[in-house]
Design a protein around this motif. Structure first.
Motif, PDB file in Angstrom:
ATOM      1  N   LEU A   1      38.595 -40.746  77.117  1.00 23.02           N
ATOM      2  CA  LEU A   1      39.445 -39.575  76.939  1.00 23.02           C
ATOM      3  C   LEU A   1      39.519 -38.792  78.243  1.00 23.02           C
ATOM      4  O   LEU A   1      38.484 -38.463  78.826  1.00 23.02           O
ATOM      5  CB  LEU A   1      38.897 -38.650  75.845  1.00 23.02           C
ATOM      6  CG  LEU A   1      38.679 -39.217  74.448  1.00 23.02           C
ATOM      7  CD1 LEU A   1      38.171 -38.119  73.530  1.00 23.02           C
ATOM      8  CD2 LEU A   1      39.951 -39.819  73.897  1.00 23.02           C
ATOM      9  N   LEU A   2      40.715 -38.485  78.673  1.00 23.32           N
ATOM     10  CA  LEU A   2      40.876 -37.577  79.806  1.00 23.32           C
ATOM     11  C   LEU A   2      40.502 -36.181  79.341  1.00 23.32           C
ATOM     12  O   LEU A   2      41.003 -35.697  78.327  1.00 23.32           O
ATOM     13  CB  LEU A   2      42.327 -37.593  80.294  1.00 23.32           C
ATOM     14  CG  LEU A   2      42.637 -36.719  81.519  1.00 23.32           C
ATOM     15  CD1 LEU A   2      41.981 -37.298  82.772  1.00 23.32           C
ATOM     16  CD2 LEU A   2      44.152 -36.603  81.732  1.00 23.32           C
ATOM     17  N   THR A   3      39.577 -35.534  80.068  1.00 27.96           N
ATOM     18  CA  THR A   3      39.132 -34.203  79.675  1.00 27.96           C
ATOM     19  C   THR A   3      39.295 -33.231  80.836  1.00 27.96           C
ATOM     20  O   THR A   3      39.381 -33.635  81.992  1.00 27.96           O
ATOM     21  CB  THR A   3      37.661 -34.217  79.226  1.00 27.96           C
ATOM     22  OG1 THR A   3      36.874 -34.937  80.185  1.00 27.96           O
ATOM     23  CG2 THR A   3      37.514 -34.901  77.885  1.00 27.96           C
ATOM     24  N   ALA A   4      39.339 -31.944  80.506  1.00 23.07           N
ATOM     25  CA  ALA A   4      39.504 -30.919  81.533  1.00 23.07           C
ATOM     26  C   ALA A   4      38.293 -30.919  82.464  1.00 23.07           C
ATOM     27  O   ALA A   4      37.168 -31.194  82.035  1.00 23.07           O
ATOM     28  CB  ALA A   4      39.661 -29.542  80.879  1.00 23.07           C
ATOM     29  N   PRO A   5      38.497 -30.608  83.755  1.00 22.11           N
ATOM     30  CA  PRO A   5      37.373 -30.597  84.708  1.00 22.11           C
ATOM     31  C   PRO A   5      36.230 -29.692  84.294  1.00 22.11           C
ATOM     32  O   PRO A   5      35.067 -29.989  84.572  1.00 22.11           O
ATOM     33  CB  PRO A   5      38.032 -30.104  86.008  1.00 22.11           C
ATOM     34  CG  PRO A   5      39.468 -30.519  85.881  1.00 22.11           C
ATOM     35  CD  PRO A   5      39.784 -30.365  84.416  1.00 22.11           C
ATOM     36  N   ASP A   6      36.532 -28.575  83.602  1.00 18.33           N
ATOM     37  CA  ASP A   6      35.449 -27.657  83.242  1.00 18.33           C
ATOM     38  C   ASP A   6      34.527 -28.228  82.168  1.00 18.33           C
ATOM     39  O   ASP A   6      33.413 -27.736  81.967  1.00 18.33           O
ATOM     40  CB  ASP A   6      36.000 -26.303  82.800  1.00 18.33           C
ATOM     41  CG  ASP A   6      36.911 -26.401  81.584  1.00 18.33           C
ATOM     42  OD1 ASP A   6      37.192 -27.528  81.131  1.00 18.33           O
ATOM     43  OD2 ASP A   6      37.349 -25.352  81.090  1.00 18.33           O
ATOM     44  N   VAL A   7      34.964 -29.300  81.483  1.00 15.35           N
ATOM     45  CA  VAL A   7      34.081 -29.943  80.515  1.00 15.35           C
ATOM     46  C   VAL A   7      32.865 -30.520  81.229  1.00 15.35           C
ATOM     47  O   VAL A   7      31.751 -30.514  80.711  1.00 15.35           O
ATOM     48  CB  VAL A   7      34.831 -31.043  79.733  1.00 15.35           C
ATOM     49  CG1 VAL A   7      33.869 -31.831  78.848  1.00 15.35           C
ATOM     50  CG2 VAL A   7      35.940 -30.437  78.886  1.00 15.35           C
ATOM     51  N   ALA A   8      33.074 -31.017  82.460  1.00 16.66           N
ATOM     52  CA  ALA A   8      31.971 -31.585  83.236  1.00 16.66           C
ATOM     53  C   ALA A   8      30.912 -30.539  83.567  1.00 16.66           C
ATOM     54  O   ALA A   8      29.744 -30.883  83.801  1.00 16.66           O
ATOM     55  CB  ALA A   8      32.508 -32.220  84.519  1.00 16.66           C
ATOM     56  N   GLU A   9      31.313 -29.264  83.605  1.00 16.48           N
ATOM     57  CA  GLU A   9      30.355 -28.199  83.912  1.00 16.48           C
ATOM     58  C   GLU A   9      29.516 -27.809  82.699  1.00 16.48           C
ATOM     59  O   GLU A   9      28.496 -27.142  82.842  1.00 16.48           O
ATOM     60  CB  GLU A   9      31.109 -26.970  84.444  1.00 16.48           C
ATOM     61  CG  GLU A   9      31.990 -27.253  85.648  1.00 16.48           C
ATOM     62  CD  GLU A   9      31.219 -27.820  86.829  1.00 16.48           C
ATOM     63  OE1 GLU A   9      30.043 -27.447  87.001  1.00 16.48           O
ATOM     64  OE2 GLU A   9      31.796 -28.647  87.579  1.00 16.48           O
ATOM     65  N   ASP A  10      29.943 -28.210  81.512  1.00 17.73           N
ATOM     66  CA  ASP A  10      29.185 -27.971  80.290  1.00 17.73           C
ATOM     67  C   ASP A  10      28.267 -29.176  80.085  1.00 17.73           C
ATOM     68  O   ASP A  10      28.660 -30.189  79.509  1.00 17.73           O
ATOM     69  CB  ASP A  10      30.135 -27.801  79.103  1.00 17.73           C
ATOM     70  CG  ASP A  10      29.430 -27.411  77.809  1.00 17.73           C
ATOM     71  OD1 ASP A  10      28.223 -27.729  77.666  1.00 17.73           O
ATOM     72  OD2 ASP A  10      30.071 -26.805  76.940  1.00 17.73           O
ATOM     73  N   VAL A  11      27.043 -29.068  80.585  1.00 17.83           N
ATOM     74  CA  VAL A  11      26.130 -30.218  80.623  1.00 17.83           C
ATOM     75  C   VAL A  11      25.919 -30.810  79.239  1.00 17.83           C
ATOM     76  O   VAL A  11      25.938 -32.035  79.056  1.00 17.83           O
ATOM     77  CB  VAL A  11      24.776 -29.811  81.240  1.00 17.83           C
ATOM     78  CG1 VAL A  11      23.797 -30.980  81.195  1.00 17.83           C
ATOM     79  CG2 VAL A  11      24.972 -29.336  82.673  1.00 17.83           C
ATOM     80  N   GLU A  12      25.721 -29.954  78.243  1.00 16.78           N
ATOM     81  CA  GLU A  12      25.459 -30.426  76.888  1.00 16.78           C
ATOM     82  C   GLU A  12      26.640 -31.210  76.330  1.00 16.78           C
ATOM     83  O   GLU A  12      26.472 -32.307  75.773  1.00 16.78           O
ATOM     84  CB  GLU A  12      25.148 -29.232  75.986  1.00 16.78           C
ATOM     85  CG  GLU A  12      24.694 -29.617  74.594  1.00 16.78           C
ATOM     86  CD  GLU A  12      24.375 -28.394  73.743  1.00 16.78           C
ATOM     87  OE1 GLU A  12      23.955 -28.589  72.588  1.00 16.78           O
ATOM     88  OE2 GLU A  12      24.559 -27.261  74.222  1.00 16.78           O
ATOM     89  N   LEU A  13      27.838 -30.684  76.496  1.00 12.82           N
ATOM     90  CA  LEU A  13      29.032 -31.364  75.996  1.00 12.82           C
ATOM     91  C   LEU A  13      29.292 -32.641  76.774  1.00 12.82           C
ATOM     92  O   LEU A  13      29.598 -33.694  76.193  1.00 12.82           O
ATOM     93  CB  LEU A  13      30.251 -30.431  76.091  1.00 12.82           C
ATOM     94  CG  LEU A  13      31.610 -31.015  75.710  1.00 12.82           C
ATOM     95  CD1 LEU A  13      31.581 -31.574  74.295  1.00 12.82           C
ATOM     96  CD2 LEU A  13      32.707 -29.961  75.851  1.00 12.82           C
ATOM     97  N   ALA A  14      29.186 -32.576  78.112  1.00 10.43           N
ATOM     98  CA  ALA A  14      29.461 -33.744  78.941  1.00 10.43           C
ATOM     99  C   ALA A  14      28.530 -34.901  78.596  1.00 10.43           C
ATOM    100  O   ALA A  14      28.957 -36.061  78.534  1.00 10.43           O
ATOM    101  CB  ALA A  14      29.327 -33.380  80.421  1.00 10.43           C
ATOM    102  N   GLU A  15      27.263 -34.601  78.340  1.00  9.75           N
ATOM    103  CA  GLU A  15      26.341 -35.685  77.996  1.00  9.75           C
ATOM    104  C   GLU A  15      26.648 -36.248  76.614  1.00  9.75           C
ATOM    105  O   GLU A  15      26.603 -37.458  76.403  1.00  9.75           O
ATOM    106  CB  GLU A  15      24.897 -35.199  78.026  1.00  9.75           C
ATOM    107  CG  GLU A  15      23.916 -36.332  77.742  1.00  9.75           C
ATOM    108  CD  GLU A  15      22.481 -35.886  77.570  1.00  9.75           C
ATOM    109  OE1 GLU A  15      21.598 -36.759  77.567  1.00  9.75           O
ATOM    110  OE2 GLU A  15      22.245 -34.674  77.418  1.00  9.75           O
ATOM    111  N   SER A  16      26.996 -35.373  75.679  1.00 12.74           N
ATOM    112  CA  SER A  16      27.189 -35.827  74.304  1.00 12.74           C
ATOM    113  C   SER A  16      28.391 -36.757  74.157  1.00 12.74           C
ATOM    114  O   SER A  16      28.428 -37.579  73.238  1.00 12.74           O
ATOM    115  CB  SER A  16      27.334 -34.629  73.361  1.00 12.74           C
ATOM    116  OG  SER A  16      28.583 -33.984  73.529  1.00 12.74           O
ATOM    117  N   VAL A  17      29.387 -36.636  75.040  1.00 15.55           N
ATOM    118  CA  VAL A  17      30.570 -37.507  74.950  1.00 15.55           C
ATOM    119  C   VAL A  17      30.622 -38.522  76.082  1.00 15.55           C
ATOM    120  O   VAL A  17      31.622 -39.220  76.242  1.00 15.55           O
ATOM    121  CB  VAL A  17      31.876 -36.674  74.932  1.00 15.55           C
ATOM    122  CG1 VAL A  17      31.951 -35.807  73.700  1.00 15.55           C
ATOM    123  CG2 VAL A  17      32.022 -35.836  76.204  1.00 15.55           C
TER     124      VAL A  17
END
Length: 313
Positions: free
Chosen positions: A106-122
């Motif tokens: 899934l293409l995701t917004a760059p700021d998702v990468a800054e959310d460590v918990e969310l980035a790891e979970s997906v």
């Protein structure tokens, strides 16, 4: 357990037909991104997650709003149950899949990468580990670890006792922890490794690839029987580098990589002669790439043209 068993608040007044529909629609829309993220993390497929959301919507529209104490919890419960049903049917589909199976990127917004918990979970790496869990273990792990749902709520969603859910959560966490990356790197470190990989890839530079690949690297490629891919994972820097260089085709073919953010993590969109060939996601430890996940199956590349909103809340 039937979804209608949600306890009443006791103070809610019945809604008129039109008001009830408007209220239900408003609640569903407010939580849609969350429900999609729940379904996607459980299924690894955006297409199936969308189908689950459609089923959730149809079920939700039949619910008596006056009997719902917590709309978010109720919607997550419906989505979880529908996802569990679909997970079990997907297992048969995956058994007949040609070659290795990877989650749909899934293409995701760059700021998702800054959310460590969310980035790891997906992340592709974690979602691939989740494939090794049973459907119930996966549901419990996702709801507890990613969305911090209470054990009582999870028990209601998966049809188990809270005590059983605690045991399942412990077992699933132990299984995942044994296989997840030992080191969590920053987005900037991952991007630096990806840039080195991109330069070596575009130059067809075997030594450049060896310099950025960890000795124990594992490459998993998914062509779905439509595009060329390794039938099984490839392990070892030398084997992986030679497979990549050997699979790039003739020297005159124009090969380019475009940095992007996929599943909340830095990734590479690969084009051959200007046409999208696939998406490469990576794992990085100690400034070297330890995992490469190359999705080439065209059916799994439909969600890389526009950003997909993901959320844990």
């Amino acid at each position: 357990m039937n979804e209608r068993s949600e306890p009443t608040t006791g103070a809610a007044e019945p809604l008129a037909g039109g008001d009830r529909v408007d209220s239900a629609t408003e609640a569903f829309v407010a939580h849609r991104n969350l429900l999609f993220t729940v379904a996607y993390e459980m299924l690894g497929s955006a297409a199936d997650a969308e189908d689950v959301l459609q089923e959730t919507w149809l079920r939700w529209m039949k619910v008596d709003m006056g009997q719902v104490r917590d709309q978010r919890a109720y919607l997550v419960r419906i989505t979880t149950r529908r996802s569990l049903d679909r997970l079990r049917t997907m297992r048969r589909r995956k058994e007949a899949y040609i070659g290795s199976w990877l989650p749909e990127p899934l293409l995701t917004a760059p700021d998702v990468a800054e959310d460590v918990e969310l980035a790891e979970s997906v992340s592709m790496a974690l979602m691939l580990v989740l494939e090794m869990l049973s459907p119930t273990e996966r549901a419990v792990f996702v709801l507890r670890e990613a969305f911090t749902v209470s054990y009582d709520e999870i028990a209601s969603a998966v049809g188990k006792s809270p005590a059983a859910v605690r045991q399942i959560a412990h077992r699933a966490r132990r299984h995942v922890d044994a296989r997840r990356p030992r080191e969590v790197v920053s987005p900037s470190q991952a991007r630096a490794a990806l840039e080195s990989f991109q330069r070596a890839l575009e130059a067809r530079d075997l030594q450049g690839l060896l310099d950025v690949l960890a000795p124990e690297i594992v490459l998993v490629s998914d062509g779905g029987g439509v595009k060329r891919a390794a039938p099984r994972p490839i392990t070892g820097a030398d084997k992986v580098a030679r497979f990549i260089v050997g699979g790039l085709g003739k020297a005159e073919v124009a090969l380019t990589g475009e940095s992007t953010v996929v599943n909340g993590n830095p990734a590479l969109l690969v084009r051959v002669d200007g046409e999208i060939d696939g998406v490469i996601a990576i794992d990085v430890e100690g400034a070297r790439i330890t995992g490469l996940y190359y999705v080439r199956n065209p059916a799994k590349l439909t969600r890389i043209a526009a950003e997909n909103p993901l959320t844990l809340r």
